[in-house]
Scaffold this motif. Structure first.
Motif, short mmCIF file in Angstrom:
data_model
loop_
_atom_site.label_atom_id
_atom_site.label_comp_id
_atom_site.label_asym_id
_atom_site.label_seq_id
_atom_site.Cartn_x
_atom_site.Cartn_y
_atom_site.Cartn_z
N UNK A 154 0.83 -1.21 0.00
CA UNK A 154 0.00 0.00 0.00
C UNK A 154 0.86 1.26 0.00
N UNK A 155 1.78 1.33 0.95
CA UNK A 155 2.66 2.50 1.02
C UNK A 155 3.72 2.50 -0.07
N UNK A 156 4.19 1.32 -0.46
CA UNK A 156 5.20 1.27 -1.52
C UNK A 156 4.64 1.88 -2.81
N UNK A 157 3.40 1.58 -3.12
CA UNK A 157 2.76 2.16 -4.31
C UNK A 157 2.59 3.66 -4.13
N UNK A 158 2.11 4.04 -2.94
CA UNK A 158 1.86 5.45 -2.68
C UNK A 158 3.13 6.29 -2.80
N UNK A 159 4.21 5.82 -2.20
CA UNK A 159 5.44 6.59 -2.21
C UNK A 159 6.15 6.52 -3.56
N UNK A 160 6.05 5.40 -4.24
CA UNK A 160 6.70 5.28 -5.55
C UNK A 160 6.05 6.20 -6.57
N UNK A 161 4.72 6.30 -6.53
CA UNK A 161 4.00 7.09 -7.52
C UNK A 161 3.67 8.50 -7.03
N UNK A 162 4.08 8.84 -5.80
CA UNK A 162 3.80 10.16 -5.23
C UNK A 162 2.31 10.47 -5.28
N UNK A 163 1.52 9.52 -4.80
CA UNK A 163 0.06 9.64 -4.84
C UNK A 163 -0.51 9.36 -3.45
N UNK A 164 -1.36 10.26 -2.98
CA UNK A 164 -2.09 10.04 -1.74
C UNK A 164 -3.27 9.15 -2.08
#
Length: 594
Positions: free
Chosen positions: A472-482
């Motif tokens: 969940x966070x890996x996707x969020x931080x990789x794509x810079x998306x909340x």
């Protein structure tokens, strides 16, 4: 007339029933001026209503059921902070004094002022708190209306109503406050529909925990659907069908029966080992928040606990942190309940959307302005509070004397953090030895949630025993998306090539180093990704207990070696999702379950 409304599917399945509308209590707010002599009494009215709502929220906190998602406790605390914030109550008082508005008008006027301020804020998370503010004001307005003897139909009153008849009921609302969701967990509703929200909204969280269909973000559902309309919720497609034709109604009833039969069939796999067709054994672990959740993990056929979210013990406590003894008792209970199977306890992960209730409203606002998702959270907070951190470590190590315990550290990004953790562990071990308290070996692992951790994983692996990937966070931080921001929710993409490259590399490097690796994010519990993760070499999945049967079925029907051979095609593709669907289907051997 039959029509359809579309939104975001957040909890799968089909629900059919009659609509129960929860109207906003901001509708038909009374607007009138008061005399000079009435100002003080009107202020007291507003304060009494605030205190009534505060008491209701505190009571809900105390009565949280054992299976309540920990996010709900945190959201209740946010609502309490907003309720007592001077920006709301103090300014409302000024409207009454300066403009001679009645309490309802003053409260609504201040809500509009604050709502405009929220809309203009740059921080995504803080903008989302506008919905929380609106829910708080609605509850206060409802309390004012009840005092006047003409309460509107709101969420709290709906749940207490004694409904006649045997028709299933579906809840339709603009939004559902966390406080009301806690009551709905014990109610008669078979599904939820809301105008706003996303996959990580509190409505979605509760719906998934209750395992009932839900569609959020429909925009207009609460305005278009009328009370007692027949409604179908298609939780798979994100569709809401209102007043369906007899043919459509029968079709969905058939799908509903098929779904129930499928669930019953999957329960037969509970005690079947998760082994692929080519003999690869896979561990299916459960994510839990409370010791009592361990029973559900056992019932689902889990082979251990892959993620015990310990932050639940730190929230909803009126600002006090749990003692070492209290934590020890909780961890020990979970370990003993798992009957010798491993229990992975994650150290407290607070911050961002999980603030501690000891923060004041002003501190909460300050933290959010500084972008809390990248601020003092998780292990950063623990290392900033060394006494608290060592206290938690002692409780975890003491629990290891009663079963197999693994220690998991969230949000690691620096080798310096790993060294500090190892020093704290060594100090705690010495303290327990000096005190004559028993403990056994505890494997140490870190979560890969930050791209930096994935990139430098070979260095980290030298110091730890295992890795758990928090997708969940890996996707969020990789794509810079909340991922909680509706404006960019469509860009939150688990199939993004960069995400898959980091995930595949993290698994491969862990396996090459001889260290165990698991995935504990949403991808692990979604059967759509099971083949992909198996192809990458993953042999340990951790998910909500209710998701285990469907994932196990996919594993039993998969040939891991064949899937692995076509993985490079997927990773090299410009459209990994489409490529995976094509090549995995063509290289997969299936068999009928016995």
């Amino acid at each position: 007339m039959s029509f359809q409304v579309f939104g975001i599917p957040v909890s799968r399945g089909v629900a059919i029933g009659r609509a129960v509308l929860v109207a906003s209590s901001r509708v038909d707010v009374a607007h009138y001026f008061i005399a000079e002599a009435q100002i003080e009494s009107e202020i007291q009215r507003a304060l009494r209503a605030r205190d009534v709502v505060a008491a209701e929220l505190e009571a809900l906190k105390q009565d949280l059921p054992g299976d309540a998602p920990h996010e709900l406790a945190a959201l209740l605390d946010v609502h309490l902070m907003l309720l007592h914030d001077d920006a709301l109550t103090g300014a409302t008082k000024q409207w009454i004094i300066e403009r001679h508005y009645n309490a309802e008008w003053a409260l609504s006027a201040q809500l509009e002022v604050l709502a405009r301020q929220f809309d203009e804020m740059e921080d995504d998370y803080l903008r989302e708190r506008k919905a929380d503010l609106e829910q708080v004001v609605e509850r206060v307005l409802s309390a004012l209306a009840r005092e006047q003897g003409h309460a509107p139909v709101d969420a709290a009153s709906v749940v207490q109503r004694d409904f006649a008849g045997e028709d299933p009921l579906l809840l339709v609302a603009a939004d559902i406050a966390p406080a009301d969701m806690m009551q709905f967990k014990r109610s008669v509703f078979h599904g939820f529909i809301t105008d706003i929200g996303g996959k990580t909204s509190h409505t979605a969280i509760v719906a998934r925990s209750m395992d009932i269909p839900a569609v959020v973000g429909t925009r207009e559902a609460s305005r278009l659907i009328r009370h007692d309309d027949w409604v179908i919720i298609d939780g798979d497609a994100g569709a809401v069908i209102v007043n369906p034709s007899p043919i459509m109604l029968e079709e969905y009833r058939f799908r509903q029966r098929q779904s129930e039969l499928e669930r019953a069939r999957l329960t037969r796999l509970r005690h079947t080992p998760a082994v692929t067709l080519d003999g690869e054994r896979v561990e299916l672990h459960a994510n839990i928040e409370l010791p009592a959740d361990a029973a559900g993990a056992i019932e689902s056929g889990a082979t251990g606990v892959g993620l015990f979210r310990s932050e639940f013990l730190f929230m909803n406590r009126g600002g006090e942190l749990p003692s070492e003894e209290e934590q020890f008792i909780a961890y020990k209970a979970a370990v003993e309940a798992m009957r010798g199977m491993p229990v992975t306890i994650r150290t407290v992960d607070v911050g961002a959307d999980k603030p501690l209730d000891r923060m004041s409203a002003s501190e909460l606002r300050h933290e959010h302005v500084l972008n809390p998702a990248m601020g003092l959270r998780a292990i950063r907070w623990s290392l900033a509070e060394p006494s608290m951190f060592r206290q938690q470590l002692r409780a975890i190590y003491r629990a290891s004397a009663f079963g197999k315990v693994r220690l998991l550290i969230p949000m690691v990004a620096h080798l310096g953090e790993v060294r500090q953790i190892l020093e704290s562990v060594k100090k705690v071990q010495q303290q327990l030895t000096d005190a004559g308290q028993a403990f056994t070996k505890v494997d140490l692992g870190v979560m890969v949630e930050i791209p930096a951790a994935a990139v430098m994983l070979p260095l980290i692996l030298r110091h730890v025993d295992f890795v758990s990937v928090g997708t969940n966070d890996l996707i969020q931080y990789t794509l810079a998306i909340d991922r909680a921001d509706e404006a960019v929710a469509h860009l939150y993409d688990p199939w993004h090539p960069a995400v898959l490259q980091l995930l595949s590399r993290s698994i491969a490097e862990s396996v090459a180093a001889g260290k165990s690796v698991s995935v504990c994010g949403e991808m692990a519990g979604d059967p759509v990704f099971t083949d992909l993760l198996l192809a990458m070499g993953l042999r340990s999945f951790s998910m909500h207990p209710s998701q285990i049967p469907s994932v196990k079925q996919r594993i039993l029907r998969a040939d891991a070696a064949r899937l692995a051979r076509v993985l490079p095609q997927v990773l090299a593709s410009e459209d990994p999702q489409r490529e995976a669907q094509a090549v995995f289907a063509s290289h997969k051997v299936t068999h009928s379950l016995q």
